[in-house]
Write a protein that holds these residues in place. Structure first.
Motif, short mmCIF file in Angstrom:
data_model
loop_
_atom_site.label_atom_id
_atom_site.label_comp_id
_atom_site.label_asym_id
_atom_site.label_seq_id
_atom_site.Cartn_x
_atom_site.Cartn_y
_atom_site.Cartn_z
N LEU A 109 35.40 53.30 44.89
CA LEU A 109 36.06 52.00 45.06
C LEU A 109 36.57 51.44 43.74
O LEU A 109 37.70 50.93 43.65
N LEU A 110 35.75 51.54 42.70
CA LEU A 110 36.18 51.02 41.39
C LEU A 110 37.34 51.82 40.82
O LEU A 110 38.29 51.26 40.26
N PHE A 134 42.33 44.48 43.48
CA PHE A 134 41.24 43.51 43.34
C PHE A 134 40.26 43.61 44.49
O PHE A 134 39.05 43.50 44.30
N LEU A 135 40.76 43.82 45.71
CA LEU A 135 39.86 43.94 46.85
C LEU A 135 38.94 45.15 46.68
O LEU A 135 37.72 45.04 46.91
N LEU A 136 39.48 46.27 46.25
CA LEU A 136 38.65 47.46 46.06
C LEU A 136 37.63 47.27 44.94
O LEU A 136 36.47 47.67 45.06
N ILE A 137 38.06 46.65 43.84
CA ILE A 137 37.14 46.40 42.73
C ILE A 137 36.03 45.44 43.15
O ILE A 137 34.84 45.66 42.87
N PHE A 138 36.39 44.37 43.86
CA PHE A 138 35.38 43.41 44.29
C PHE A 138 34.44 44.01 45.32
O PHE A 138 33.25 43.69 45.34
N ALA A 139 34.95 44.88 46.20
CA ALA A 139 34.08 45.55 47.17
C ALA A 139 33.09 46.47 46.44
O ALA A 139 31.91 46.52 46.79
N GLY A 140 33.58 47.19 45.43
CA GLY A 140 32.70 48.03 44.64
C GLY A 140 31.64 47.23 43.91
O GLY A 140 30.47 47.63 43.84
N ILE A 195 34.37 36.97 47.37
CA ILE A 195 35.33 36.68 48.44
C ILE A 195 36.24 35.53 48.05
O ILE A 195 37.45 35.57 48.28
N LEU A 196 35.68 34.51 47.43
CA LEU A 196 36.48 33.37 46.98
C LEU A 196 37.48 33.80 45.91
O LEU A 196 38.65 33.40 45.94
N ALA A 197 37.03 34.62 44.97
CA ALA A 197 37.94 35.09 43.91
C ALA A 197 39.06 35.93 44.51
O ALA A 197 40.23 35.80 44.11
#
Length: 133
Positions: free
Chosen positions: A12-13, A48-54, A69-71
């Protein structure tokens, strides 16, 4: 199980960083403002979604998930709006390559607004105030 989670986080990262890299390369490689604007917003939000999920999986804390989620939601809301404003201002200042557009719907609006007479709501120094009788 930890090996699988670590591999998932790494994938993911890496994918998120690659999407951000693709956005940066698109900013440098594309020829005009409109395509650069597209390259800056579309892969960046997914990256960003993939980084935040990781990050959420790696940190394993429910307390950090609402913050992530807010970011991501703020990024999701602000990237298209800022790209829209940049596109409109670039179009009006003649930075957009209008000959490459397939459909130019904004031209009608800009022509209508620019050819409209002044409303006369504000008196200027050059024009004397009018008196109503």
């Amino acid at each position: 199980m930890d090996l699988f989670v670590d591999l998932l986080v790494a994938v993911l990262l890496i994918l998120g960083c690659l999407m951000s890299l693709i956005a940066g390369i698109g900013l440098l490689a594309f020829p005009d403002m409109l395509t650069r604007m597209h390259a800056a917003t579309k892969p960046q939000v997914l990256g960003f979604l993939l980084i935040f999920a990781g990050l959420a999986i790696h940190l394993r804390s429910w307390a950090i998930v609402p913050v992530l989620i807010l970011a991501w939601a703020m990024q999701l809301l602000t990237a298209p709006v800022s790209a829209h404003m940049i596109g409109r201002s670039g179009y009006r200042t003649k930075h957009a390559a209008k000959e490459t557009l397939f459909s130019d719907d904004l031209r009608l609006v800009v022509d209508k607004v620019s050819s409209a007479p002044s409303t006369g709501a504000i008196d200027t120094i050059d024009s004397p105030p009018t008196e109503e009788k």
